[in-house]
Enzyme design. Structure first.
Site, PDB file in Angstrom:
ATOM      1  N   LYS A  41      88.612 -17.198  75.772  1.00 56.45           N
ATOM      2  CA  LYS A  41      89.881 -17.436  75.613  1.00 56.45           C
ATOM      3  C   LYS A  41      90.424 -18.236  76.482  1.00 56.45           C
ATOM      4  CE  LYS A  41      90.059 -12.793  74.008  1.00 56.45           C
ATOM      5  NZ  LYS A  41      90.199 -11.236  74.311  1.00 56.45           N
ATOM      6  N   GLN A  75      92.902  -7.335  78.524  1.00 60.00           N
ATOM      7  CA  GLN A  75      91.453  -7.104  77.872  1.00 60.00           C
ATOM      8  C   GLN A  75      91.026  -5.703  78.016  1.00 60.00           C
ATOM      9  OE1 GLN A  75      89.523  -9.866  76.473  1.00 60.00           O
ATOM     10  NE2 GLN A  75      88.244  -8.159  76.124  1.00 60.00           N
ATOM     11  N   ASP A  98      98.047  -9.737  70.985  1.00 62.41           N
ATOM     12  CA  ASP A  98      96.855  -8.836  70.599  1.00 62.41           C
ATOM     13  C   ASP A  98      97.255  -8.243  69.329  1.00 62.41           C
ATOM     14  OD1 ASP A  98      94.381  -9.592  71.353  1.00 62.41           O
ATOM     15  OD2 ASP A  98      94.583  -8.488  73.345  1.00 62.41           O
TER      16      ASP A  98
END
Ligand code: NAP
Length: 293
Positions: free
Chosen positions: A52, A96, A119
């Site tokens: 990312k 994450q 997200d």
């Protein structure tokens, strides 16, 4: 049979984003800034976060990484989130997953400001998506939609079977495939570990989306001739022939299923690459304040 090329499409998406960032830079606008919180030392998570950050660099975004070891407490993680929520320079951030077991993941996700939840995991974004309102769509389902769109695959009136009902993949995927839009307008069946006759159900699918995390689960005898097969599965299995010592396997037994499919995504090289591109897309939306104004 067409192999859907996630590398090609994610490259196109990233090139378009890069162009847009260059235009923003030339106009003296704010460069999109994505932050990631990484707790612990899960090898797969490290790889995902690194990719990312690398993508941010390629596109021209600013990125930040906040790391803590696995002993970090829930309070510490919530405090980091609070700081990022209030940092005006950060347009979006991700935590994450998975988190160490002593940290309540729902509490952590709900602490993220929905306007920065690139997200798309916050209940407000999930709820808005379900209602068809502007929302950050979680990266993996978003990536699948983008592949379907760019290959101009017909979805209206088709029977879509999604295998797996997780909050981050299967459930949103099923909602998106049934919405009144393109891609969408499917009749959707959402299968899971308690589903009976899963083989017969999969055999009815015009579009089969496998997201269960069981390598090679979908075999040729479960797939209708001409079906579109999207493999979200990504499981690390030991492979001494690889330098890293492991290989990534999908949920579909690719070699036997591919000859029956009209379109199929490979693993690796399919959906996984799109996920990062989708996250970058959401970050740009966040910096342009396109979802929440
Ligand atoms: P998850 O949270 O473990 O959910 C798995 C789902 O599959 C659950 O709903 C489970 O049913 C269902 N399931 C498990 N065994 C089954 C079986 N034998 N038959 C039918 N359904 C079964 O996993 P996830 O986070 O959704 O991830 C799924 C896969 O996608 C994993 O391989 C993951 O690594 C991969 N993934 C890939 C990306 C990407 O970028 N490509 C992103 C995210 C995830 P129950 O609900 O009944 O337990």
């Amino acid at each position: 049979m067409t192999i859907i090329d996630g590398k090609l499409i994610s490259g196109q998406v990233k090139a378009e984003l890069k162009q847009e960032v260059e235009a923003i830079r030339a106009a003296g606008g704010k460069i999109p800034h994505l932050a990631a919180i990484l707790i612990g030392d899960n090898g797969a998570s490290e790889t995902y976060v690194a990719s990312k950050i690398r993508s941010c660099e390629e596109i021209g975004f600013t990125s930040s990484l906040v790391r803590r070891d696995s002993s970090a407490t829930e309070e510490e993680v919530l405090a980091i989130i609070d700081t990022l929520n209030r940092d005006a320079d950060i347009d979006g951030f991700i935590v994450q997953l998975p988190l160490p077991g002593h940290i309540n993941v729902d509490k952590v996700i709900e602490a993220i400001d929905p306007r920065k939840d690139v997200d798309g995991f916050h209940p407000i974004n999930v709820g808005r998506m379900a209602k068809g309102l502007p929302a950050y769509i979680s990266a993996t389902p978003f990536g699948v939609l983008e592949l379907i769109k760019r290959y101009q695959i017909e979805t209206s009136g088709k029977h879509c079977v999604v295998v797996g009902r997780s909050q981050i993949v299967g459930l949103p995927m099923s909602l998106l495939m049934e919405r009144n839009d393109y891609p969408g307008n499917c009749t959707v069946t959402l299968a899971h570990s308690k589903t009976r006759n899963i083989k017969e159900i999969c055999l009815q699918a015009d579009i089969l989306i496998a997201a269960l995390g069981k390598p090679g689960f979908i075999t040729a005898d479960m797939v209708k001739e001409g079906a579109v097969v999207i493999d979200v599965g990504l499981t690390r299995v030991e492979d001494p022939s690889k330098k890293s010592g492991f290989a990534l396997k999908g949920d579909v037994a690719f070699d036997e299923v591919a000859p029956k499919a009209s379109y199929i995504t490979p693993v690796p090289g399919g959906v996984g690459l799109m996920t990062v591109a989708a996250l970058m897309h959401n970050t740009l939306l966040a910096s342009k304040k396109e979802i929440y104004g």
